[in-house]
Design an enzyme around this catalytic site. Structure first.
Site, PDB file in Angstrom:
ATOM      1  N   ASP A   7      -4.191  -4.160   0.047  1.00 22.31           N
ATOM      2  CA  ASP A   7      -3.542  -3.065   0.698  1.00 22.31           C
ATOM      3  C   ASP A   7      -4.290  -2.090   1.415  1.00 22.31           C
ATOM      4  O   ASP A   7      -5.061  -1.454   0.857  1.00 22.31           O
ATOM      5  CB  ASP A   7      -2.880  -2.574  -0.613  1.00 22.31           C
ATOM      6  CG  ASP A   7      -1.805  -1.378   0.011  1.00 22.31           C
ATOM      7  OD1 ASP A   7      -1.062  -1.691   0.894  1.00 22.31           O
ATOM      8  OD2 ASP A   7      -1.662  -0.214  -0.725  1.00 22.31           O
ATOM      9  N   GLU A  67      -1.499  -6.869   3.566  1.00 27.24           N
ATOM     10  CA  GLU A  67      -0.068  -6.540   3.779  1.00 27.24           C
ATOM     11  C   GLU A  67      -0.147  -5.847   5.512  1.00 27.24           C
ATOM     12  O   GLU A  67      -1.106  -5.305   5.769  1.00 27.24           O
ATOM     13  CB  GLU A  67       0.332  -5.281   3.107  1.00 27.24           C
ATOM     14  CG  GLU A  67       1.814  -4.859   3.214  1.00 27.24           C
ATOM     15  CD  GLU A  67       2.169  -3.786   2.000  1.00 27.24           C
ATOM     16  OE1 GLU A  67       2.909  -4.141   1.288  1.00 27.24           O
ATOM     17  OE2 GLU A  67       1.489  -2.608   2.089  1.00 27.24           O
ATOM     18  N   ASP A 140      -2.282   1.572  -4.910  1.00 28.38           N
ATOM     19  CA  ASP A 140      -2.503   0.627  -3.791  1.00 28.38           C
ATOM     20  C   ASP A 140      -3.098  -0.734  -4.606  1.00 28.38           C
ATOM     21  O   ASP A 140      -3.178  -1.743  -4.018  1.00 28.38           O
ATOM     22  CB  ASP A 140      -3.740   1.433  -3.110  1.00 28.38           C
ATOM     23  CG  ASP A 140      -3.601   2.786  -2.494  1.00 28.38           C
ATOM     24  OD1 ASP A 140      -2.895   2.805  -1.375  1.00 28.38           O
ATOM     25  OD2 ASP A 140      -3.390   3.533  -3.471  1.00 28.38           O
TER      26      ASP A 140
END
Length: 162
Positions: A7, A67, A140
């Site tokens: 992330d 992501e 996260d």
């Protein structure tokens, strides 16, 4: 198969490594690369790059899942996160790893079954799917594990993350 989910972020870059064995997913390691607020952007990016190279060398993942950037109204934030994604992709490329990118809605669809799921729903499913005692923190980290799970579903079971 070992998947490193990431992330991206400059202050906190979450990562999570999962192992796929048949129908079973298990967490190998997870955490966050943190960079001090008072340091330059270049220094922060170097820390992210160096730490991710060390994580890749230690755990030897076969795939990296990242992501995709969700454009928000703060252009400055979007640009700095984009820079973090760049060094993440560079670390993966230098290691010769296959990189898979997923939109936040695809990750939610794969993990929860609903592309507009709430963050808490995703975190709870990460905990359940990986048989963890607690939801990984900070957020996260749970997000990074969710990205890895999405990649596992896509690669292992041919589930298209829409």
């Amino acid at each position: 198969m070992v998947i490193l989910g990431i992330d991206p972020g400059t202050a906190i870059c979450g990562y999570g490594l999962i192992e796929v064995q048949g129908n079973r997913l298990s967490a190998l390691a997870y955490g966050a690369v943190r960079t001090p607020a008072h340091t330059s952007q270049a220094s922060r990016l170097q820390t992210i790059f160096t730490d991710l190279e060390a994580i890749i060398a230690t755990y030897r993942p076969t795939h990296v899942a990242v992501e995709e950037l969700f454009f928000n109204r703060n252009v400055t934030t979007a640009l700095t996160v984009g820079q973090a994604r760049g060094v993440i992709l560079l670390a993966a490329a230098r290691a010769g790893l296959s990189v898979h990118e997923y939109k936040p809605s695809q990750v939610k669809q794969a993990v929860v079954g609903y592309g507009r799921a709430e963050k808490q729903q995703v975190q709870q499913m990460v905990r359940v799917l990986l048989a963890l005692e607690e939801i990984p923190k900070p957020d996260d980290v749970a997000d990074a594990l969710a990205v890895a799970i999405c990649c596992a579903h896509s690669l292992t079971w041919g589930v298209a993350c829409r």
